[in-house]
Scaffold this motif. Structure first.
Motif, mmCIF file in Angstrom:
data_model
loop_
_atom_site.group_PDB
_atom_site.id
_atom_site.type_symbol
_atom_site.label_atom_id
_atom_site.label_comp_id
_atom_site.label_asym_id
_atom_site.label_seq_id
_atom_site.Cartn_x
_atom_site.Cartn_y
_atom_site.Cartn_z
ATOM 1 N N THR A 160 13.005 -42.190 -113.917
ATOM 2 C CA THR A 160 11.942 -41.689 -112.732
ATOM 3 C C THR A 160 12.632 -40.923 -111.464
ATOM 4 O OG1 THR A 160 10.545 -43.482 -113.377
ATOM 5 C CG2 THR A 160 10.077 -42.421 -111.310
ATOM 6 N N LEU A 161 13.670 -41.502 -111.125
ATOM 7 C CA LEU A 161 14.343 -40.801 -109.974
ATOM 8 C C LEU A 161 15.007 -39.599 -110.324
ATOM 9 C CD1 LEU A 161 16.426 -43.909 -108.363
ATOM 10 C CD2 LEU A 161 14.256 -42.920 -107.859
ATOM 11 N N LYS A 162 15.572 -39.628 -111.730
ATOM 12 C CA LYS A 162 15.921 -38.073 -111.879
ATOM 13 C C LYS A 162 14.828 -37.127 -111.970
ATOM 14 C CE LYS A 162 18.707 -36.168 -115.674
ATOM 15 N NZ LYS A 162 17.642 -34.877 -116.177
ATOM 16 N N ILE B 299 5.825 -35.287 -101.627
ATOM 17 C CA ILE B 299 5.003 -36.163 -102.437
ATOM 18 C C ILE B 299 5.824 -37.651 -102.534
ATOM 19 C CG2 ILE B 299 4.389 -36.776 -104.994
ATOM 20 C CD1 ILE B 299 4.737 -33.379 -105.321
ATOM 21 N N THR B 300 5.024 -38.700 -102.312
ATOM 22 C CA THR B 300 5.719 -40.110 -102.390
ATOM 23 C C THR B 300 5.222 -40.594 -103.779
ATOM 24 O OG1 THR B 300 5.071 -40.406 -100.041
ATOM 25 C CG2 THR B 300 5.614 -42.208 -101.352
ATOM 26 N N ALA B 301 6.605 -40.872 -104.340
ATOM 27 C CA ALA B 301 6.469 -41.687 -105.823
ATOM 28 C C ALA B 301 6.363 -43.103 -105.694
ATOM 29 C CB ALA B 301 7.732 -41.002 -106.653
ATOM 30 N N VAL B 302 5.308 -43.631 -106.032
ATOM 31 C CA VAL B 302 5.367 -45.153 -105.740
ATOM 32 C C VAL B 302 5.379 -45.669 -107.061
ATOM 33 C CG1 VAL B 302 3.715 -46.955 -104.932
ATOM 34 C CG2 VAL B 302 3.598 -44.545 -104.043
ATOM 35 N N PHE B 303 6.561 -46.265 -107.375
ATOM 36 C CA PHE B 303 7.096 -46.884 -108.525
ATOM 37 C C PHE B 303 7.617 -48.297 -108.500
ATOM 38 C CE2 PHE B 303 6.153 -42.703 -109.804
ATOM 39 C CZ PHE B 303 5.868 -42.718 -111.121
ATOM 40 N N ASP B 304 7.737 -49.274 -109.345
ATOM 41 C CA ASP B 304 8.356 -50.437 -109.311
ATOM 42 C C ASP B 304 9.700 -50.258 -109.842
ATOM 43 O OD1 ASP B 304 5.788 -51.283 -108.120
ATOM 44 O OD2 ASP B 304 4.974 -51.954 -110.147
ATOM 45 N N VAL B 305 10.533 -51.432 -109.269
ATOM 46 C CA VAL B 305 11.828 -51.434 -109.808
ATOM 47 C C VAL B 305 11.796 -52.372 -111.099
ATOM 48 C CG1 VAL B 305 14.142 -52.336 -109.503
ATOM 49 C CG2 VAL B 305 13.104 -50.974 -107.880
ATOM 50 N N ILE C 87 17.684 -54.068 -118.519
ATOM 51 C CA ILE C 87 18.230 -53.018 -118.870
ATOM 52 C C ILE C 87 17.410 -51.758 -119.056
ATOM 53 C CG2 ILE C 87 19.875 -51.464 -120.250
ATOM 54 C CD1 ILE C 87 21.472 -53.538 -119.065
ATOM 55 N N GLU C 88 16.303 -52.151 -119.941
ATOM 56 C CA GLU C 88 15.141 -50.958 -120.269
ATOM 57 C C GLU C 88 14.481 -50.812 -118.835
ATOM 58 O OE1 GLU C 88 14.651 -49.254 -122.740
ATOM 59 O OE2 GLU C 88 16.660 -49.948 -123.615
ATOM 60 N N HIS C 89 14.327 -51.697 -118.012
ATOM 61 C CA HIS C 89 13.458 -51.361 -116.779
ATOM 62 C C HIS C 89 14.361 -50.711 -115.829
ATOM 63 C CE1 HIS C 89 10.678 -55.195 -117.416
ATOM 64 N NE2 HIS C 89 10.377 -53.988 -118.265
ATOM 65 N N ASP D 34 9.529 -38.260 -101.948
ATOM 66 C CA ASP D 34 10.299 -39.448 -101.246
ATOM 67 C C ASP D 34 9.807 -40.575 -102.315
ATOM 68 O OD1 ASP D 34 11.205 -38.187 -99.155
ATOM 69 O OD2 ASP D 34 9.384 -38.494 -97.807
ATOM 70 N N LEU D 35 10.656 -41.655 -101.999
ATOM 71 C CA LEU D 35 10.564 -42.881 -102.937
ATOM 72 C C LEU D 35 9.988 -43.981 -102.359
ATOM 73 C CD1 LEU D 35 10.999 -44.423 -105.472
ATOM 74 C CD2 LEU D 35 13.195 -44.947 -104.727
ATOM 75 N N GLY D 36 8.803 -44.357 -102.864
ATOM 76 C CA GLY D 36 8.011 -45.615 -101.953
ATOM 77 C C GLY D 36 8.092 -46.694 -103.210
ATOM 78 N N TYR D 37 9.112 -47.392 -103.230
ATOM 79 C CA TYR D 37 9.367 -48.325 -104.423
ATOM 80 C C TYR D 37 9.035 -49.628 -103.982
ATOM 81 C CZ TYR D 37 13.590 -50.392 -102.276
ATOM 82 O OH TYR D 37 14.555 -51.305 -101.756
ATOM 83 N N SER D 38 8.809 -50.507 -104.691
ATOM 84 C CA SER D 38 8.555 -52.012 -104.414
ATOM 85 C C SER D 38 9.453 -52.677 -105.818
ATOM 86 C CB SER D 38 7.007 -52.426 -104.874
ATOM 87 O OG SER D 38 6.153 -51.847 -103.943
ATOM 88 N N ASN D 39 10.306 -53.801 -105.142
ATOM 89 C CA ASN D 39 11.008 -54.472 -106.079
ATOM 90 C C ASN D 39 10.525 -56.009 -106.076
ATOM 91 O OD1 ASN D 39 13.111 -55.936 -107.600
ATOM 92 N ND2 ASN D 39 14.625 -55.023 -106.381
ATOM 93 N N ILE D 40 10.068 -56.771 -106.813
ATOM 94 C CA ILE D 40 10.027 -56.111 -108.200
ATOM 95 C C ILE D 40 8.820 -55.507 -108.492
ATOM 96 C CG2 ILE D 40 9.538 -57.137 -110.708
ATOM 97 C CD1 ILE D 40 10.658 -59.946 -109.726
#
Length: 216
Positions: A84-86, A64-70, A75-77, A101-107
């Motif tokens: 989410t990683l945990k 499963i790919t978790a698509v989440f934003d940094v 601090i809260e973000h 798997d992590l599919g992140y975007s920053n920002i």
């Protein structure tokens, strides 16, 4: 005799509606390609990793790919992202032979959208800074990201993206990734890696995998 194409299934736990619409559009584009060797089937849910695992019904092991934003350095973000990683790591232990798997975007996921049309190597102060690029690239006049993310507006953006644009976005994202690795080492937690400097992302990795496995 008509040859039946194999079905490739891909699983996504995502953060917002635009991500759902994007992957639905990607699935549509691939299925329109005559030279494809497989039909992708995406199961995309807007929910947390743990809720996603409880929703899906799988017999064989799956990724499963978790698509989440940094998002940003707030601090809260930061805390929310690491939670989410945990949750991803904890969800792997539920007992369904699942790997995340992590599919992140920053920002923000808008970085990935911009890369379909242009390079973006410079850092931005906050996600609203992406709007100028979006309006310039796609010929729109959105006043804020909320307007841009409205379904009918985002679908207009997607309609201007081709499969070749998606391949170009992957290449641009790989250049950004190479730049980040040349400058520093990624953050690591719960078995996942990410860069806290923007622009940076990894969502292109699953897209590249899908394009390759479907032969387009």
């Amino acid at each position: 005799m008509i040859q039946r194409l194999q079905i490739n299934k891909y699983f996504f736990s995502v953060e917002g509606e635009t991500e759902i619409l994007y992957f639905q559009y990607l699935q549509k584009l691939i299925r329109m390609e005559e030279k494809r060797i497989a039909n992708p089937v995406f199961q995309v849910e807007k929910c947390s990793p743990s809720k996603y695992v409880k929703k899906i019904s799988v017999i064989q092991p799956c990724v499963i790919t978790a698509v989440f934003d940094v998002e940003d350095a707030d601090i809260e973000h930061q805390k929310r992202f690491e939670n989410t990683l945990k949750e991803m790591k904890d969800a792997e232990k539920i007992g369904k032979s699942i790997k995340f798997d992590l599919g992140y975007s920053n920002i923000d996921f808008e970085l990935w959208i911009i890369l379909h049309k242009k390079d973006l190597f410079s850092s931005v102060g906050n996600k609203s800074d992406y709007l100028r690029n979006i309006n310039q690239i796609f010929g729109t006049k959105f006043e804020d990201l909320k307007e841009y993310k409205e379904e009918r507006n985002f679908l207009q953006i997607l309609a201007k993206i081709t499969l070749e644009d998606i391949k170009s976005a992957v290449k641009r994202a790989e250049k950004i990734e190479k730049q980040r690795y040349s400058e520093s080492t990624p953050n690591k937690n719960y078995g996942y890696e990410w860069f806290d400097k923007n622009p940076s992302l990894s969502v292109h990795n699953i897209v590249k995998k899908i394009l390759t496995e479907c032969g387009v």
